[in-house]
Motif scaffolding. Sequence first.
Motif, PDB file in Angstrom:
ATOM      1  N   ASP A 144       0.908  -1.187  -0.142  1.00 32.23           N
ATOM      2  CA  ASP A 144       0.047  -0.051   0.098  1.00 32.23           C
ATOM      3  C   ASP A 144       1.063   1.265  -0.234  1.00 32.23           C
ATOM      4  N   GLU A 145       1.198   1.572  -1.180  1.00 32.92           N
ATOM      5  CA  GLU A 145       2.213   2.856  -1.504  1.00 32.92           C
ATOM      6  C   GLU A 145       1.550   4.072  -0.833  1.00 32.92           C
ATOM      7  N   GLY A 146       0.233   4.077  -0.167  1.00 31.44           N
ATOM      8  CA  GLY A 146      -0.040   5.477   0.272  1.00 31.44           C
ATOM      9  C   GLY A 146       0.233   5.430   1.787  1.00 31.44           C
ATOM     10  N   HIS A 147       0.631   4.313   2.316  1.00 32.25           N
ATOM     11  CA  HIS A 147       0.896   4.194   3.877  1.00 32.25           C
ATOM     12  C   HIS A 147       2.321   3.676   4.060  1.00 32.25           C
ATOM     13  N   GLN A 148       3.094   3.504   2.940  1.00 29.33           N
ATOM     14  CA  GLN A 148       4.555   2.845   3.160  1.00 29.33           C
ATOM     15  C   GLN A 148       5.313   3.077   2.008  1.00 29.33           C
ATOM     16  N   SER A 149       6.735   3.705   2.479  1.00 28.59           N
ATOM     17  CA  SER A 149       7.521   3.981   1.380  1.00 28.59           C
ATOM     18  C   SER A 149       8.742   3.501   1.448  1.00 28.59           C
ATOM     19  N   VAL A 150       8.996   2.241   2.418  1.00 27.12           N
ATOM     20  CA  VAL A 150      10.420   1.613   2.600  1.00 27.12           C
ATOM     21  C   VAL A 150      10.572   0.981   1.338  1.00 27.12           C
ATOM     22  N   GLN A 151       9.520   0.469   0.495  1.00 27.46           N
ATOM     23  CA  GLN A 151      10.061  -0.138  -0.718  1.00 27.46           C
ATOM     24  C   GLN A 151      10.889   0.565  -1.826  1.00 27.46           C
ATOM     25  N   ASP A 152      10.806   1.972  -1.444  1.00 27.66           N
ATOM     26  CA  ASP A 152      11.779   2.920  -2.299  1.00 27.66           C
ATOM     27  C   ASP A 152      13.325   2.548  -2.006  1.00 27.66           C
ATOM     28  N   GLY A 153      13.533   2.278  -0.704  1.00 27.80           N
ATOM     29  CA  GLY A 153      14.778   2.067  -0.315  1.00 27.80           C
ATOM     30  C   GLY A 153      15.292   0.774  -0.728  1.00 27.80           C
ATOM     31  N   PHE A 154      14.208  -0.217  -0.690  1.00 25.83           N
ATOM     32  CA  PHE A 154      14.652  -1.483  -1.119  1.00 25.83           C
ATOM     33  C   PHE A 154      14.830  -1.549  -2.744  1.00 25.83           C
ATOM     34  N   THR A 155      14.206  -0.842  -3.462  1.00 29.81           N
ATOM     35  CA  THR A 155      14.543  -0.885  -4.814  1.00 29.81           C
ATOM     36  C   THR A 155      15.837  -0.349  -5.198  1.00 29.81           C
ATOM     37  N   ALA A 156      16.004   0.685  -4.578  1.00 29.31           N
ATOM     38  CA  ALA A 156      17.683   1.100  -4.785  1.00 29.31           C
ATOM     39  C   ALA A 156      18.858   0.117  -4.447  1.00 29.31           C
ATOM     40  N   ALA A 157      18.345  -0.372  -3.382  1.00 21.46           N
ATOM     41  CA  ALA A 157      19.290  -1.443  -2.853  1.00 21.46           C
ATOM     42  C   ALA A 157      19.442  -2.665  -3.870  1.00 21.46           C
ATOM     43  N   PHE A 158      18.117  -3.015  -4.470  1.00 22.71           N
ATOM     44  CA  PHE A 158      18.083  -4.187  -5.139  1.00 22.71           C
ATOM     45  C   PHE A 158      18.793  -3.772  -6.464  1.00 22.71           C
ATOM     46  N   VAL A 159      18.654  -2.621  -7.060  1.00 25.48           N
ATOM     47  CA  VAL A 159      19.354  -2.418  -8.405  1.00 25.48           C
ATOM     48  C   VAL A 159      21.000  -2.394  -8.055  1.00 25.48           C
ATOM     49  N   ALA A 160      21.393  -1.780  -6.949  1.00 33.86           N
ATOM     50  CA  ALA A 160      22.647  -1.681  -6.473  1.00 33.86           C
ATOM     51  C   ALA A 160      23.196  -3.224  -6.433  1.00 33.86           C
ATOM     52  N   ARG A 161      22.554  -4.071  -5.895  1.00 37.21           N
ATOM     53  CA  ARG A 161      23.028  -5.511  -5.498  1.00 37.21           C
ATOM     54  C   ARG A 161      22.958  -6.259  -6.934  1.00 37.21           C
ATOM     55  N   HIS A 162      21.604  -6.321  -7.553  1.00 38.24           N
ATOM     56  CA  HIS A 162      21.721  -7.224  -8.583  1.00 38.24           C
ATOM     57  C   HIS A 162      22.019  -6.497 -10.319  1.00 38.24           C
ATOM     58  N   GLY A 163      21.907  -5.273 -10.171  1.00 37.90           N
ATOM     59  CA  GLY A 163      21.918  -4.603 -11.740  1.00 37.90           C
ATOM     60  C   GLY A 163      20.712  -4.715 -12.482  1.00 37.90           C
ATOM     61  N   VAL A 164      20.797  -4.162 -13.483  1.00 42.88           N
ATOM     62  CA  VAL A 164      19.411  -4.286 -14.540  1.00 42.88           C
ATOM     63  C   VAL A 164      19.967  -5.155 -15.758  1.00 42.88           C
ATOM     64  N   THR A 165      19.226  -6.392 -15.570  1.00 44.54           N
ATOM     65  CA  THR A 165      19.528  -7.370 -16.402  1.00 44.54           C
ATOM     66  C   THR A 165      17.982  -7.945 -16.875  1.00 44.54           C
ATOM     67  N   LEU A 166      18.243  -8.838 -17.855  1.00 48.64           N
ATOM     68  CA  LEU A 166      17.037  -9.495 -18.485  1.00 48.64           C
ATOM     69  C   LEU A 166      16.160 -10.230 -16.964  1.00 48.64           C
ATOM     70  N   GLN A 167      17.167 -10.816 -16.329  1.00 45.31           N
ATOM     71  CA  GLN A 167      16.255 -11.238 -15.145  1.00 45.31           C
ATOM     72  C   GLN A 167      15.918 -10.576 -14.109  1.00 45.31           C
ATOM     73  N   THR A 168      16.263  -9.383 -14.054  1.00 45.58           N
ATOM     74  CA  THR A 168      16.155  -8.497 -12.981  1.00 45.58           C
ATOM     75  C   THR A 168      14.817  -7.489 -13.177  1.00 45.58           C
ATOM     76  N   ILE A 169      14.810  -7.246 -14.704  1.00 47.84           N
ATOM     77  CA  ILE A 169      13.760  -6.224 -14.899  1.00 47.84           C
ATOM     78  C   ILE A 169      12.474  -6.611 -14.620  1.00 47.84           C
ATOM     79  N   PRO A 170      12.051  -7.848 -14.669  1.00 49.57           N
ATOM     80  CA  PRO A 170      10.423  -8.203 -14.184  1.00 49.57           C
ATOM     81  C   PRO A 170      10.274  -7.713 -12.776  1.00 49.57           C
ATOM     82  N   VAL A 171      11.367  -7.994 -12.078  1.00 44.70           N
ATOM     83  CA  VAL A 171      11.099  -7.538 -10.562  1.00 44.70           C
ATOM     84  C   VAL A 171      11.270  -6.116 -10.369  1.00 44.70           C
TER      85      VAL A 171
END
Length: 556
Positions: free
Chosen positions: A447-474
């Motif tokens: 529920d993005e209206g009441h939670q924003s911690v997914q923003d920080g995770f998404t940045a950490a996810f990209v930093a950890r796994h990069g942008v690849t054909l496997q990671t783009i759907p995620v």
Amino acid sequence: MSTLVEQATQEMTAAIHAWFDERLRRTDLEQSVKRTSLQAGIFNDFMLDYKPGRTTADDVDLGLDDEARPRTPARLDEAQVRELIAPRLTALVQARLAPLVDTAMIDYRFTCRGKFQTAQGMLHLTLLEYVNEDKRQALLARIQAYIGDKLAHGQQPTKPLETFFLARHLLDPQLFPQLDVAWTIAQYARIEAVNKTSPEALAEHRHDIIRAISQWAQDDFLPQFYDRALSAYRATQYTPKAGALPAAQALQAMDLLLHGAVMILRHEPSYAKAKGVKFLQIARDLGSERAARMLDEGSGTFGTEESQLSNALLACRANDVFATVSIAIAREEEDAYAQALAFLTHLLRQGFPKSYQITLTSKAREYLPVTGLARSGTHRFFAGALAFPALQGALEAYARAAIARFEFYADTEGEKNCMPGSYAVFGLGLLDARYFPLVQDYMAQVDEGHQSVQDGFTAAFVARHGVTLQTIPVLVACLRACTDRVKLKIAADFEDVERLECLARQLHGLEDYLVEHVLYAIWGKPEKLAALARKADGRRRELLLALLAAASQAAA
């Protein structure tokens, strides 16, 4: 009769006529009562709220403006209202009501109440109480038939509309003057039992049962012992009445109050749970030993073997009333965390409140590498468990049991709010691609209206796994759930046509505003994307223009 009395009477008379006239204009009354045999009529309550120059009449009294002050110095005297105005209003309501009592517009009972601003303060009067005995007996017969056919002997799911009415009827003193608490609770339990095959429908049935019990508690049971003050800005305030102690019959009714409290704590969203705790505290103060035990040990829903665990490795204790789990790790070993995870997962699967928190005693001081997360005991526990690779499967099982939209860990708030399961999902998603589907399932419930911690995770996810054909759907699943504040520096990764095509496939079929939302997180304003399209050629230009068209359509 004074001019003020006459003016006030005319103002209130006009409000009463307007109420009846507006409802008589409805053309759906007959159809409405035919939806279920448990409804005898539409309207049963009428509140006249007199304030000079702004009198209103409505179906319910919200009770939120009793402290309001008149805007004019001219005030009626309380005696004038009682002796001169109230009789005329009662006669008027009787006259308007008489030709309607056997129609679908009026329920088996009809109560007309008024509250009047006077020189002495707010005056509350019941102007009329009407009961249609024929309708009442017919409704009682239909209720008993329904209970016999659908609950006592039925096995099929019932309709939420039926529960909406039945839950309230069972607590209506006009229908059931002697409240049989055990029998009533048994009917509620049966409603849950026959509707357990559909979680969504069951939640609706439970919500209606909870509303009915809460209304009974607030309007019928608690006023025997407390004065209450309603406010639009804070929880209801209860002040004990001097010398008002519960009799034996009231103590029996307390079980229904406790039943409602437990249902609130187990099934309502986190913001509603304070009411459940308040009901328990009131019951304790009124002398309920059971309520005292529940506040100390939990509701009793969970046995000792489920709510407590103690050995040389750890000690766990759960209290579903306060939605807390205390975990003391004596030895920082894999098996200690494995047992704690199994303890938590079992509790959640058995209905323990998902908006809970962990109070942790542990030497470990690890946290996830995700910006914006609360440094809480709950966070620290899962970071500690993630240190053991063999526990990843148990962490996923926990996460899937915990994830629930509109629920949040109780020790987070504001920008650090996070859905149950967040720490386990984030940790696993950063550790191994095997848990990418878990991340996607989690993001679908955010529920993005009441939670924003997914923003920080998404940045950490990209930093950890990069942008690849496997990671783009995620990545797309994450960005769809992120807030508008997210801006990733990954545009260069999509200069590769294959990755750009993968992104386009993931965005295909999404609503335009979601496409725009994801593209903005990657490229910023549409003008930037347009500039890139002008400079591109071939398949890359074609893809960029298609994405730009989707974003432009959303903006339009």
